[in-house]
Design an enzyme around this catalytic site. Structure first.
Site, PDB file in Angstrom:
ATOM      1  N   CYS A  27      -0.433   1.917  -5.581  1.00 46.89           N
ATOM      2  CA  CYS A  27      -0.902   3.084  -4.370  1.00 46.89           C
ATOM      3  C   CYS A  27       0.751   3.769  -3.875  1.00 46.89           C
ATOM      4  O   CYS A  27       1.264   4.100  -4.709  1.00 46.89           O
ATOM      5  CB  CYS A  27      -1.695   2.122  -2.836  1.00 46.89           C
ATOM      6  SG  CYS A  27      -1.885   3.810  -1.528  1.00 46.89           S
ATOM      7  N   HIS A  60      -6.486  -0.521  -4.722  1.00 44.91           N
ATOM      8  CA  HIS A  60      -6.207  -1.807  -4.257  1.00 44.91           C
ATOM      9  C   HIS A  60      -7.711  -2.592  -4.841  1.00 44.91           C
ATOM     10  O   HIS A  60      -8.541  -2.210  -4.865  1.00 44.91           O
ATOM     11  CB  HIS A  60      -6.046  -1.492  -2.815  1.00 44.91           C
ATOM     12  CG  HIS A  60      -4.906  -1.392  -2.245  1.00 44.91           C
ATOM     13  ND1 HIS A  60      -3.697  -1.795  -1.826  1.00 44.91           N
ATOM     14  CD2 HIS A  60      -4.632   0.351  -1.895  1.00 44.91           C
ATOM     15  CE1 HIS A  60      -3.157  -0.832  -2.066  1.00 44.91           C
ATOM     16  NE2 HIS A  60      -3.400   0.320  -1.445  1.00 44.91           N
TER      17      HIS A  60
HETATM   18  N1  GLN Z   1       1.654   5.011   2.897  1.00 43.50           N
HETATM   19  C1  GLN Z   1       0.937   5.893   1.447  1.00 43.50           C
HETATM   20  C2  GLN Z   1       0.182   7.078   2.236  1.00 43.50           C
HETATM   21  O1  GLN Z   1      -0.928   6.631   3.156  1.00 43.50           O
HETATM   22  C3  GLN Z   1       0.545   4.528   0.623  1.00 43.50           C
HETATM   23  C4  GLN Z   1      -0.430   3.514   1.487  1.00 43.50           C
HETATM   24  C5  GLN Z   1      -0.747   2.443   0.532  1.00 43.50           C
HETATM   25  O2  GLN Z   1       0.120   1.750  -0.330  1.00 43.50           O
HETATM   26  N2  GLN Z   1      -2.026   2.233   0.881  1.00 43.50           N
HETATM   27  O3  GLN Z   1      -0.127   6.892   1.102  1.00 43.50           O
END
Ligand code: GLN
Length: 244
Positions: free
Chosen positions: A96, A195
């Site tokens: 992510c 995740h």
């Molecule tokens: N901040 C980034 C987004 O919202 C990554 C979020 C994350 O790592 N879950 O896309």
């Protein structure tokens, strides 16, 4: 070579900043699936300001925009080192927010663009919708071919050039909710929005990464002995095409 004679070095990049939704579970899985086979693991945490030496696997987790800002600047100072490592066949896995920084840039809402390290020919822009939920995606190189996980991101990632998708979404949104792609791969650099954490539920992909890392270190493909993945695959299968 016998597995007991093998060694693998794993670096966890900036765990104090990018480690959302239990992404540490990916490190635990990589270490355990090596140790269960008698493969020695040399593990290093890389924190802001640390020098970085050669490793076989580099892992970076996800995080909110604020933590990404802190990491982006530091990561960029090692950009050319990481390109050299990529071109030597080192394995990278970004989840992510970490994945987004593997591209050319991440443009958050109403904030300065964050420079990425361009390990992947990709870019990310913040969208108006936050994608939250289960994802199932199909690969063309794994058996079983499915990958499962949980997404929570507003970033929309678009792939270019020789950077290929990791998988094709069958449930959920993946990279951008438009082109049915999930994640990315170029050489042995992998990124994913999954995740959960990701690797414990996808043991076949974990072993694929370990085999790539061993090939980089020893110069030959070493087929790992199979483990009893009854529990891991029961979890994996229970999540396939699980609705949001
Ligand atoms: N901040 C980034 C987004 O919202 C990554 C979020 C994350 O790592 N879950 O896309």
């Amino acid at each position: 070579m016998e597995e007991r004679d093998l060694k693998i070095s794993i670096a966890h990049l900036y765990p104090e900043l990018l480690n959302l939704y239990g992404d540490i579970g990916n490190i635990i899985t990589l270490k355990k699936r090596c140790e269960w086979r008698g493969i020695e693991v040399e593990f290093t945490e890389i924190h802001s300001g640390d020098d970085i030496k050669e490793h076989d696997i580099y892992f970076i987790g996800g995080g909110q925009d604020k933590q990404q800002e802190e990491v982006a600047e530091e990561l960029f100072t090692h950009k050319w080192f990481f390109h050299g490592q990529r071109d030597k066949g080192a394995v990278f896995l970004g989840i992510c927010g970490g994945y987004q920084l593997f591209g050319h840039y991440y443009q958050p809402h109403d904030k300065e663009k964050l420079k990425g390290i361009s390990l992947l020919d990709a870019y990310t822009v913040a969208g108006d919708t936050r994608f939250i939920g289960n994802v199932t995606a199909k690969t063309d190189f794994l058996t079983p071919d499915t990958l499962v996980g949980f997404e929570n991101h507003s970033g929309l990632t678009y792939l270019q050039g020789d950077t290929q998708p990791l998988a094709t979404v069958t449930t959920g949104n993946g990279n951008n909710g438009e082109d049915k792609t999930e994640g990315a791969r170029y050489k042995n650099v992998f990124g994913t929005y999954l995740h959960g954490s990701f690797l414990p539920k996808n043991p076949q992909f974990t072993d694929y990464l370990i085999e790539l890392a061993l090939e980089k270190r020893y110069g030959e493909r070493i087929e790992l002995k199979l483990l009893d993945d009854t529990i891991e695959m029961a979890t994996h299968n229970s999540l396939i095409n699980k609705p949001y």
